[in-house]
Design a protein around this motif. Sequence first.
Motif, short mmCIF file in Angstrom:
data_model
loop_
_atom_site.label_atom_id
_atom_site.label_comp_id
_atom_site.label_asym_id
_atom_site.label_seq_id
_atom_site.Cartn_x
_atom_site.Cartn_y
_atom_site.Cartn_z
N GLU A 189 0.83 -1.21 0.00
CA GLU A 189 0.00 0.00 0.00
C GLU A 189 0.87 1.26 0.00
O GLU A 189 0.58 2.22 -0.71
N ALA A 190 1.93 1.25 0.77
CA ALA A 190 2.82 2.42 0.82
C ALA A 190 3.44 2.69 -0.56
O ALA A 190 3.48 3.84 -1.02
N VAL A 191 3.90 1.64 -1.23
CA VAL A 191 4.50 1.80 -2.56
C VAL A 191 3.46 2.33 -3.55
O VAL A 191 3.76 3.22 -4.35
N LEU A 192 2.26 1.78 -3.50
CA LEU A 192 1.22 2.23 -4.43
C LEU A 192 0.81 3.68 -4.18
O LEU A 192 0.54 4.43 -5.11
N LEU A 214 2.75 6.07 -2.98
CA LEU A 214 3.83 6.90 -3.52
C LEU A 214 3.80 6.92 -5.05
O LEU A 214 4.00 7.96 -5.67
N ARG A 215 3.51 5.77 -5.64
CA ARG A 215 3.43 5.70 -7.10
C ARG A 215 2.28 6.57 -7.63
O ARG A 215 2.42 7.24 -8.66
N ALA A 216 1.16 6.56 -6.92
CA ALA A 216 0.01 7.40 -7.32
C ALA A 216 0.36 8.88 -7.18
O ALA A 216 0.03 9.69 -8.06
N LEU A 217 1.03 9.25 -6.09
CA LEU A 217 1.44 10.64 -5.92
C LEU A 217 2.39 11.08 -7.03
O LEU A 217 2.25 12.17 -7.57
N ARG A 218 3.31 10.21 -7.37
CA ARG A 218 4.25 10.52 -8.45
C ARG A 218 3.52 10.66 -9.78
O ARG A 218 3.76 11.58 -10.56
N GLY A 219 2.62 9.71 -10.05
CA GLY A 219 1.87 9.74 -11.30
C GLY A 219 0.98 10.96 -11.45
O GLY A 219 0.77 11.46 -12.54
N ASN A 220 0.45 11.44 -10.32
CA ASN A 220 -0.42 12.62 -10.35
C ASN A 220 0.36 13.93 -10.33
O ASN A 220 -0.23 15.00 -10.40
#
Length: 188
Positions: free
Chosen positions: A146-149, A151-157
């Motif tokens: 969940e933590a990785v996802l 961060l990945r969502a924040l980066r993608g947005n």
Amino acid sequence: MDGNNHQIETITALAAKHGVKVPILIDLIHVTQYLWKAANSFFYSGDPAARAWVKQQTAKILAGRHRDVRAGIRRRATTYGYSPAERAGADECAAYLENKQDYLDYPAFLAAGWPVASGLIEGAARWLIKDRMEVTGARWGLDSAEAVLRLRALRGNGDLDDYLGYHFQQEKHRNHDSRYQQACDLAA
């Protein structure tokens, strides 16, 4: 969503439980599949007019005229005197449009800039989740995944820098400022 009644019931129940309103829309691809069932009742296999008809009906549904499409399908099947077997696909499509009418508000979703078909969502899910989580040899626990996802969502947005600034500010307050405040309070 694909229109599965269990999915709709589950989403509706969870939204009510949490006191939130969740807009539900049937994926346009699924609606189009039903339009093809109706087209197969009205046209010979391979008839180019079937494609044009499906395209016209899809445009009407996107414009919010699903009732007109449903009525037109039933009217056409009746006017041309199709037998029950010949009109089965048309009746199935009309019934589907009637049963799902509360979830066909494409104009509202389009006006809000939301996707109306699953391709964009499935692509985003593949990028966000599958491409990262299915790396060879990776093993994930629920919390770390969940933590990785997140961060990945924040980066993608494009929000990662803002989040990190906020995170570091909160860490400073929690671990630095509060300790020194306590020390100042004790010294006074």
